[in-house]
Design an enzyme around this catalytic site. Structure first.
Site: not given
Ligand SMILES: [Zn+2]
Length: 205
Positions: A62, A78, A137, A139
């Site tokens: 997460h 979220c 993204d 990440r």
């Protein structure tokens, strides 16, 4: 955005009573970055030693969302996703939520708010990030994989609707034995955002 090889080390740990039962918080520090040192967290249900087995561990990766989780923003889901994953590991009696301190999918809070301003002018979440010069993204799953490995986890049942997350973790060396469908709560403000996650970012419905 590719920095030097990231390594993490376990810094501290303690059990904390929460609305989702007793959870053990394990804090990791990221090293080898020139920028400010960052901390990430593994939130564990059950005994830490119980994670070290061949059985896949119920897990979620997460990313921090200050606007959703602290402010209660309705622009995303979220907070609901975090809460439901904590409730799920507590109910299972064994599991982990790896909480990465990377606001706005890695672009930072300031840029995330900039992207929201662009969205108010009609851009969707992907277009807004592209207009700011970021990929959709950023990440990296390497940190998450390193944390899972430190906990003795080699295989996970991953709570996500994002197939990229499964692929990213597998690429980083963690076996994703299964994907557990995972939802937050739709509302009138995040409906468009959730729709874009499905149509543009390949999330499962
Ligand atoms: Zn959010």
């Amino acid at each position: 955005m590719e920095g030097p090889v990231i390594s993490i080390s376990r810094f501290s740990q303690a059990p904390i009573p929460t609305h989702n039962g007793n959870l053990t918080v394990v804090v990791y520090r990221e090293e080898g970055r020139r920028t400010e040192e960052r901390e990430h967290v593994a939130i564990v249900a059950g005994e830490l030693d119980a994670l070290r087995s061949a059985e896949p561990v119920l897990a979620r990766v997460h990313s921090e969302c200050w606007t959703g989780e602290t402010l209660g923003s309705l622009k995303c889901d979220c907070r609901e996703q975090l809460n439901s994953s904590l409730a799920a590991i507590e109910a299972a009696g064994r599991g982990v939520v790896v909480y990465l301190r990377q606001e706005g999918r890695g672009i930072g809070l300031g840029n995330k708010i900039k992207a929201y301003a662009l969205q108010n002018e009609g851009a969707d979440t992907v277009e807004a990030n592209e207009q700011l010069g970021f990929a959709a993204d950023l990440r990296s799953y390497e940190i998450a994989a390193a944390i899972l490995r430190d906990l003795g986890i080699a295989s996970v049942a991953l709570m996500t609707n994002n197939p990229d997350k499964c692929a990213g973790l597998e690429k980083a060396g963690i076996q994703v034995a299964s994907r557990v469908p995972h939802w937050g709560g739709p509302n009138e403000h995040n409906r468009d955002y959730l729709a874009v996650k499905k149509t543009k970012l390949g999330h499962h419905a």
